[in-house]
Design an enzyme around this catalytic site. Structure first.
Site, mmCIF file in Angstrom:
data_model
loop_
_atom_site.group_PDB
_atom_site.id
_atom_site.type_symbol
_atom_site.label_atom_id
_atom_site.label_comp_id
_atom_site.label_asym_id
_atom_site.label_seq_id
_atom_site.Cartn_x
_atom_site.Cartn_y
_atom_site.Cartn_z
ATOM 1 N N ASP A 85 0.848 -1.190 0.000
ATOM 2 C CA ASP A 85 0.000 0.000 0.000
ATOM 3 C C ASP A 85 0.894 1.255 0.000
ATOM 4 O OD1 ASP A 85 -2.378 1.488 0.268
ATOM 5 O OD2 ASP A 85 -2.301 1.411 2.462
ATOM 6 N N SER A 211 -12.409 4.295 5.441
ATOM 7 C CA SER A 211 -12.987 4.294 6.799
ATOM 8 C C SER A 211 -13.904 5.474 7.002
ATOM 9 C CB SER A 211 -11.873 4.407 7.847
ATOM 10 O OG SER A 211 -11.012 3.321 7.759
HETATM 11 P P1 13P Z 1 -8.236 4.753 6.059
HETATM 12 O O1 13P Z 1 -7.220 4.551 7.135
HETATM 13 O O2 13P Z 1 -8.811 6.126 6.100
HETATM 14 O O3 13P Z 1 -9.262 3.691 6.031
HETATM 15 O O4 13P Z 1 -7.452 4.690 4.674
HETATM 16 C C1 13P Z 1 -6.871 3.480 4.293
HETATM 17 C C2 13P Z 1 -6.152 3.606 3.006
HETATM 18 O O5 13P Z 1 -6.554 4.312 2.098
HETATM 19 C C3 13P Z 1 -4.935 2.815 2.815
HETATM 20 O O6 13P Z 1 -4.255 3.138 1.654
#
Ligand code: 13P
Length: 288
Positions: A85, A211
């Protein structure tokens, strides 16, 4: 079943008008809890790993080995992709070598030309090894792992150029932010999402900062081409809340409730329940 690249699960989601959840892992408990949810929901899943979380877990190779072993020992049969990520250029290369099945190269902080050139290189390298690739145009707001961005609306023409590199899915800023949304958040920009979706010729789109976005908005985003939704903070919040409740109720002080296998269980169960709920809302439930 071995872990897979995310290409097929995301393309199927795009055709079927639902989204795959990419849930960030932080440790063994997160990994087990999310995999258990995917198996229960009979849903494909992506496990997201930020570079900071990988460092916390003792490196990319350790993450690959741990996730593979946990996956195999749990007898998981639904499709699972292990995804970097917000990877750096070096991080993406290292993860392709280490055995991740999917990587994000986030070059959104470079100027566009450099983002384009580096994205192109990562796509060639990843695809030569059967690894799927996500790239990003336009910063996602908020702060994650020390990377802060103010959240921009991505430029549709830049999105098209990066999408045309043959990436598998594209993250584009549409007013979404990482972390808890502020009370005065304006919501997602569906106008911009629609323009980007028109520009990229059917390339699946990724919604970061999943989220706390109301499910009517995630559903509308799915209608406009979003096929992957990233979630991190929400799982951290439910874990912390369930753990706090256990301790506040004094459960750690009776019947050896301080044993980590007991102490961490309510939090882990809360993660599993939240992931199943989100898989239902995103439509991937039952789609394995
Ligand atoms: P959140 O922590 O706001 O859910 O975002 C997660 C995200 O986009 C990881 O790349």
């Amino acid at each position: 079943m071995v872990m897979v690249s995310a290409t097929e699960m995301i393309n199927k989601a795009h055709e079927g008008h639902y989204a795959i959840g990419a849930f960030n892992i932080n440790n063994l408990e997160w990994t087990k809890a999310i995999l258990a949810a995917a198996q229960e929901a009979n849903s494909p899943v992506m496990l997201g790993v930020s570079e900071g979380a990988a460092k916390y877990m003792c490196g990319f190779q350790q993450v690959v080995d741990m996730v593979k072993n946990v996956h195999d020992s749990m007898g998981i049969t639904v499709p699972v992709a292990l995804h970097l990520d917000h990877g750096s250029y070096e991080g993406a290369k290292a993860c392709i070598e280490a055995g991740f099945t999917s990587v994000m190269f986030d070059g959104s902080h470079y100027d566009f030309e450099e983002n384009f050139e580096k994205s192109k290189e990562i796509v060639a390298l990843a695809h030569s090894k059967g690894v799927s690739v996500e790239c990003e145009v336009g910063g996602i707001g908020g702060s994650e792992d020390g990377i802060t961005s103010n959240g921009e609306l991505a430029d549709p023409q830049e999105c098209k150029k990066i999408a045309d590199l043959g990436i598998d899915f594209l993250a584009a800023g549409i007013g979404n932010i990482h972390g808890v949304y502020p009370a005065d958040w304006k919501g997602l920009s569906f106008d911009r999402l629609g323009e980007i979706n028109d520009a990229v010729n059917g390339k699946p789109l990724v919604l970061h900062g999943g989220s706390g976005i109301p499910f009517e908005q995630t559903s509308k985003a799915i209608d406009l081409g979003v096929s992957k939704i990233n979630v991190n903070t929400e799982l951290q919040l439910v874990f912390a809340e369930a753990t706090r409740k256990y301790i506040e109720e004094g459960k750690d002080q009776v019947k050896k409730g301080y044993d980590p296998r007991k102490l961490l269980k309510p939090g882990a169960d809360a993660i599993t329940a939240k992931v199943v709920e989100m898989m239902k809302a995103f439509g991937s439930y039952g789609k394995a």
